[in-house]
Design an enzyme around this catalytic site. Structure first.
Site, mmCIF file in Angstrom:
data_model
loop_
_atom_site.group_PDB
_atom_site.id
_atom_site.type_symbol
_atom_site.label_atom_id
_atom_site.label_comp_id
_atom_site.label_asym_id
_atom_site.label_seq_id
_atom_site.Cartn_x
_atom_site.Cartn_y
_atom_site.Cartn_z
ATOM 1 N N CYS A 2 60.137 -2.070 67.562
ATOM 2 C CA CYS A 2 61.211 -2.137 68.561
ATOM 3 C C CYS A 2 62.475 -2.730 67.925
ATOM 4 C CB CYS A 2 60.783 -3.033 69.720
ATOM 5 S SG CYS A 2 59.251 -2.499 70.472
ATOM 6 N N ARG A 27 64.466 2.427 62.906
ATOM 7 C CA ARG A 27 63.198 1.716 63.099
ATOM 8 C C ARG A 27 62.223 2.543 63.935
ATOM 9 N NH1 ARG A 27 64.141 -4.089 62.543
ATOM 10 N NH2 ARG A 27 62.517 -4.551 64.061
ATOM 11 N N TRP A 75 59.226 0.872 70.679
ATOM 12 C CA TRP A 75 58.181 1.613 69.970
ATOM 13 C C TRP A 75 56.887 1.222 70.681
ATOM 14 C CZ3 TRP A 75 58.098 4.866 65.596
ATOM 15 C CH2 TRP A 75 56.856 5.139 65.079
ATOM 16 N N ASN A 99 60.605 -7.830 71.264
ATOM 17 C CA ASN A 99 59.955 -7.107 70.168
ATOM 18 C C ASN A 99 58.767 -7.944 69.729
ATOM 19 O OD1 ASN A 99 59.290 -5.533 68.013
ATOM 20 N ND2 ASN A 99 60.915 -6.294 66.671
ATOM 21 N N GLY A 100 57.586 -7.320 69.636
ATOM 22 C CA GLY A 100 56.389 -8.064 69.236
ATOM 23 C C GLY A 100 55.265 -7.784 70.222
ATOM 24 N N GLU A 480 43.226 8.074 47.495
ATOM 25 C CA GLU A 480 44.542 7.709 48.031
ATOM 26 C C GLU A 480 45.493 7.341 46.894
ATOM 27 O OE1 GLU A 480 46.031 8.160 50.598
ATOM 28 O OE2 GLU A 480 47.707 6.778 50.604
ATOM 29 N N LYS A 484 48.997 9.272 46.127
ATOM 30 C CA LYS A 484 50.283 8.548 46.037
ATOM 31 C C LYS A 484 50.990 8.925 44.737
ATOM 32 C CE LYS A 484 50.877 7.587 49.320
ATOM 33 N NZ LYS A 484 49.856 8.052 50.204
ATOM 34 N N GLU A 487 52.166 12.585 44.700
ATOM 35 C CA GLU A 487 53.237 12.851 45.672
ATOM 36 C C GLU A 487 54.601 12.455 45.143
ATOM 37 O OE1 GLU A 487 51.650 10.716 49.278
ATOM 38 O OE2 GLU A 487 52.593 12.435 50.217
ATOM 39 N N HIS A 503 29.345 14.305 35.370
ATOM 40 C CA HIS A 503 29.008 15.671 35.833
ATOM 41 C C HIS A 503 30.126 16.646 35.526
ATOM 42 C CE1 HIS A 503 25.409 14.142 37.714
ATOM 43 N NE2 HIS A 503 26.131 13.149 38.225
ATOM 44 N N LYS A 599 57.553 14.681 56.009
ATOM 45 C CA LYS A 599 56.851 13.510 56.551
ATOM 46 C C LYS A 599 55.772 13.948 57.541
ATOM 47 C CE LYS A 599 55.744 9.311 57.187
ATOM 48 N NZ LYS A 599 54.880 8.689 56.136
HETATM 49 C C1 AGP Z 1 50.506 10.954 52.715
HETATM 50 O O1 AGP Z 1 51.200 10.141 51.799
HETATM 51 C C2 AGP Z 1 51.190 12.278 52.909
HETATM 52 N N1 AGP Z 1 52.506 12.125 53.388
HETATM 53 C C3 AGP Z 1 50.354 13.268 53.702
HETATM 54 O O2 AGP Z 1 49.146 13.476 53.025
HETATM 55 C C4 AGP Z 1 49.996 12.834 55.147
HETATM 56 O O3 AGP Z 1 49.082 11.782 55.131
HETATM 57 C C5 AGP Z 1 49.352 14.028 55.860
HETATM 58 O O4 AGP Z 1 50.300 15.067 55.929
HETATM 59 C C6 AGP Z 1 48.829 13.695 57.259
HETATM 60 O O5 AGP Z 1 49.905 13.281 58.058
HETATM 61 P P1 AGP Z 1 49.557 12.574 59.476
HETATM 62 O O6 AGP Z 1 48.841 11.302 59.150
HETATM 63 O O7 AGP Z 1 50.870 12.358 60.139
HETATM 64 O O8 AGP Z 1 48.662 13.514 60.246
#
Ligand code: AGP
Length: 604
Positions: A2, A27, A75, A99-100, A480, A484, A487, A503, A599
Site C-alpha cells: 500500500c 508499488r 494492495w 499500510n501494514g 530456481e 534466475k 533469465e 546418469h 512479467k
Molecule cells: C520467474 O523469474 C519468471 N519470471 C517466470 O518463470 C514466472 O515465474 C512464470 O512466468 C510464472 O509466472 P506467475 O507466477 O505469475 O504465474
C-alpha cells in the site's frame, strides 16, 4: 504494498494527494482513496482500479485555502479490492489510512462489534478508526485517544488519521511499515510511504522509526517514541531522483526486491503464526474435507516453489502430493479425482497456462485453491479459495520475493495440514513454527556476503554452461537458481538433482563447466558432497554454497550456520539470487527487463 500520502497546508490538497498517489503507483495497488478536511467538513472519495477512476470521481471537487488531507493506494491483504475495503476508512467523524497488517484486528473488531460498532469493510484497518473513536469518548484529548489507540495495536502499520474535532491536525504512527514526513518554509507538512511523492515539494524529511507516533499542525511536528518520550525530528535532505527513489537507492528493482524479502516474509507470516498452530483467516477448514491428495500446478518460478511444497507436504502432512507444469498438464488429458485438492500457484494470477489448468480442475469438479500475490486477479476470482503471499508488487521480471513468500506459505500450509492430519507432534509443530519465525532475519542480505558474490561473479561470465545441483528441497532451489541465471544473464544453466549427475550430465564435466553445488549441512550432506566430489574429480569448476567448508571447491560461498535445512534453504536462496544478479550486472544486461521476457505470460 500500500501507499500513503498526507498533506497539511494552504495549497490545493486534492491535487497534492492525487499526484502523490501517482508517484506511488509503482508499488502496485488495486484501489485508492482520499479524504480532505477543510472548513470543518470532511469529503472522502474512493475508487477501485487505477487512479484515473479516483481522478474522475474527484474532478468537480475543489480544495482551496487551508486544509488537511490523507490518501491511500491499497494492495489487498485482508478483504477483496472493493470500494468498501478501499481506504480511507471512516468512523463517525474520523478517517484513517494504513499500510501494514494489524495482527490483533480480529479481537479488537470483536469487542468493537460487541460495543455496537458497525463495520463497513472486511479490512483489518477499519479497527483503527473505530478504536480511536471509542477512546475519544474516554480521553482528555484527541491526541491522548490516538496515543491509547496506537498502544493497543499489534503488528505492522504506517497510519495517518484525521478527525473533525481537530481540523488543523494530522495524527501519525509508524511501526514496521515505512513512512516519512517532509517540511518546507511554507509551514506545510507532507507525509508519504516513500520519498518520491515528496520530491519537489519539500527538501527536509524525517524518516520515522518503529514505534514513532505523534501529530503535525501548521506550526508543530510532535514525535513521540514507543515509550511516550517526546523526541526531536532528525531531518535529512531528500533525494531528487525519482527513479532512484522508487528503487530506494538500489541499482535495480530486482535488487531492491531481494533486499525486501525480509520485510515481506514478515508480512506473509503476520497474523498466521500462533504458538502451536498456523491459521489462515482467509481459509475455511472445510476446504480440506474429503481430500486425500494435493496436486499443485504452475509455471516457471512458481513451479519451483510448488515442487518445494511436495517435499514439505509429504514429509510433514503425510498427504500424497504431486506437481505439474501447467503447459504440459493442460494437454495430456490428465486423470483427476474429486478427492484431490487442486492448487495453482502464480505471482500474477494471470498466467495463461496455469489459469487454464484451474478451469480444467473446476470443470472436473475438484476443489481449488490459489496461492497468489495479486488479489482480484483472474485466478483469485476463479478459485474456491485463496492464500495471498503479501509480497507487494514485484517489478523485476525475474521473480525473487514472490518465490520466497510462496515457499513461506507452503511451509506454513504443510504445518497447518500436519496439525489437521495429526501427522506431527505438537512439540514438532511448535519447533517448526519457531523456525518460521527466524526466516525474516535469515533472509536479511549481509553486505559482506553480497560483496563476496559480487567479486566472485567476474569468474563466471563465460564457460559453456552451469549446473546448479541439490538434493531434496535443494533440487527445486537448484532449478530456481538456474532459471534466475538464464533469465537475466542469458548464460546456459540447468538445475539437476545432485544424484542425477552420474546418469549422463557428468559427461559434460570439464573446467569450463561451472557447478553451483548446494550443500546443506542438515539434509543429505554426505550424499550431496560425494556427488560434487565426482564432478570435482573430473575437473569441473565447482562453486560450493554451504555452512561447512568444502576443500574440493574452486569457489566457496559460506552461509551462516543454521539449525534446520529449511533455514539453509532461505540462506542459499539469497545467494543464488544475488549470484545471478551480479553476473547479469557485469554483463551489462537489463536486469529488471531481460530480453524476450514478460512479467506475466498471459498468452500460451
Ligand atoms: C520467474 O523469474 C519468471 N519470471 C517466470 O518463470 C514466472 O515465474 C512464470 O512466468 C510464472 O509466472 P506467475 O507466477 O505469475 O504465474
Amino acid at each position: 504494498m500500500c501507499g500513503i500520502v498526507g498533506y497539511l497546508g494552504d495549497k490545493n490538497s486534492k491535487e497534492i494527494l492525487l499526484s502523490g498517489l501517482k508517484e506511488l503507483e509503482y508499488r502496485g495497488y488495486d484501489s485508492a482513496g482520499i479524504a480532505v478536511l477543510q472548513n470543518g467538513k470532511v469529503d472522502s472519495f474512493k475508487a477501485i482500479g487505477k487512479l484515473v477512476n479516483l481522478e474522475e470521481k474527484t474532478k468537480d471537487y475543489i480544495t482551496e485555502d487551508f486544509s488537511i488531507g490523507i490518501g491511500h493506494t491499497r494492495w489487498a491483504t485482508h478483504g477483496k479490492p472493493t470500494e468498501l475495503n478501499a481506504h480511507p476508512h471512516i468512523g463517525d467523524e474520523s478517517y484513517v489510512v494504513h499500510n501494514g497488517i494489524i495482527e490483533n484486528y480480529a479481537e479488537l473488531k470483536k469487542q468493537l462489534i460487541a460495543d455496537g460498532v458497525t463495520f463497513l469493510s472486511q479490512t483489518d484497518t477499519e479497527v483503527i478508526v473505530h478504536q480511536f473513536e471509542k477512546n475519544l469518548k474516554i480521553s482528555d484529548s484527541a491526541f491522548e485517544a490516538f496515543r491509547k489507540t496506537i498502544s493497543e495495536l499489534k503488528g505492522a502499520y504506517a497510519t495517518l488519521l484525521v478527525t473533525k474535532g481537530e481540523s488543523k491536525t494530522i495524527f501519525f504512527a509508524k511501526n514496521g511499515s515505512p513512512m516519512l514526513v517532509g517540511v518546507n518554509d511554507d509551514n506545510e507538512k507532507y507525509f508519504a510511504s516513500s520519498d518520491t511523492p515528496l520530491i519537489g515539494q519539500c527538501s527536509d524529511v524525517n524518516y520515522f522509526e518503529d514505534g514513532d507516533y505523534g501529530y503535525v499542525t501548521p506550526t508543530e511536528l510532535a514525535i513521540f517514541t514507543k515509550d511516550d518520550v517526546k523526541k526531536e525530528a532528525i531531518f535529512t535532505k531528500l533525494s531528487t531522483n525519482k527513479l532512484s527513489a522508487q528503487k530506494d537507492g538500489f541499482r535495480f528493482f530486482m535488487e531492491k526486491e531481494i533486499y525486501e524479502q525480509s520485510s515481506v516474509i514478515a508480512d506473509t507470516l503476520l497474523g498466521r503464526l500462533y504458538d502451536d498452530e498456523i491459521l489462515f483467516d482467509e481459509l475455511d477448514d472445510s476446504l480440506f474435507d474429503g481430500i486425500n491428495e494435493i496436486k499443485l500446478c504452475a509455471c516457471g518460478t512458481s513451479y519451483h516453489s510448488a515442487l518445494t511444497a511436495t517435499y514439505l507436504f509429504e514429509r510433514y502432512a503425510k498427504i500424497k502430493t504431486s506437481v505439474e507444469v501447467a503447459s504440459e498438464f493442460r494437454y495430456r488429458q490428465p486423470i483427476m479425482s474429486k478427492d484431490t485438492l487442486f492448487v495453482v500457484i502464480s505471482q500474477s494470477g494471470e498466467t495463461a497456462d496455469t489459469l487454464e489448468t484451474l478451469k480444467m480442475a473446476k470443470a472436473a469438479g475438484l476443489k481449488t485453491l490459489v496461492i497468489c500475490n495479486v488479489d482480484n486477479s483472474s485466478m483469485v476470482r476463479l478459485a474456491d479459495a485463496c492464500i495471498l503471499t503479501r509480497a507487494g508488487v514485484e517489478k523485476g521480471v525475474a521473480s525473487t520475493k514472490a518465490f520466497a513468500t510462496q515457499v513461506t506459505v507452503f511451509w506454513m500450509m504443510a504445518l497447518y495440514l500436519a496439525k489437521r492430519n495429526n501427522s506431527l507432534s505438537s512439540q514438532e509443530i511448535v519447533k517448526q513454527i519457531n523456525l518460521l519465525r527466524e526466516v525474516p532475519s535469515i533472509v536479511k542480505v549481509e553486505d559482506e556476503m553480497h560483496e563476496r558474490i559480487k567479486r566472485l561473479s567476474k569468474r563466471y561470465l563465460h564457460g559453456h554452461g552451469f549446473f546448479f545441483i541439490g538434493r531434496d528441497v535443494f533440487y527445486p532451489l537448484a532449478l530456481e537458481g538456474a532459471l534466475k541465471l538464464k533469465e537475466i544473464s542469458y548464460l546456459h544453466a540447468e538445475g539437476y538433482p545432485s544424484g542425477e549427475m552420474k546418469h549422463g550430465p557428468i559427461a559434460l564435466a570439464d573446467p569450463e563447466l561451472f557447478t553451483i553445488a548446494l550443500l546443506p549441512q542438515h539434509l543429505l550432506y554426505e550424499k550431496a558432497k560425494s556427488n560434487v566430489e565426482e564432478l570435482s574429480a573430473r575437473d569441473s569448476t565447482i562453486c560450493a554454497i554451504s555452512s561447512l567448508a568444502f576443500d574440493k571447491a574452486d569457489d566457496f560461498i559460506p552461509i551462516n550456520e543454521c539449525t534446520d535445512y529449511m533455514l539453509e534453504f532461505f540462506e542459499m536462496m539469497i545467494v543464488v539470487q544475488i549470484f545471478s544478479l551480479e553476473i547479469s550486472a557485469r554483463l551489462g544486461n537489463d536486469v529488471d527487463m531481460p530480453r524476450n521476457l514478460a512479467k506475466s505470460v498471459t498468452v500460451e
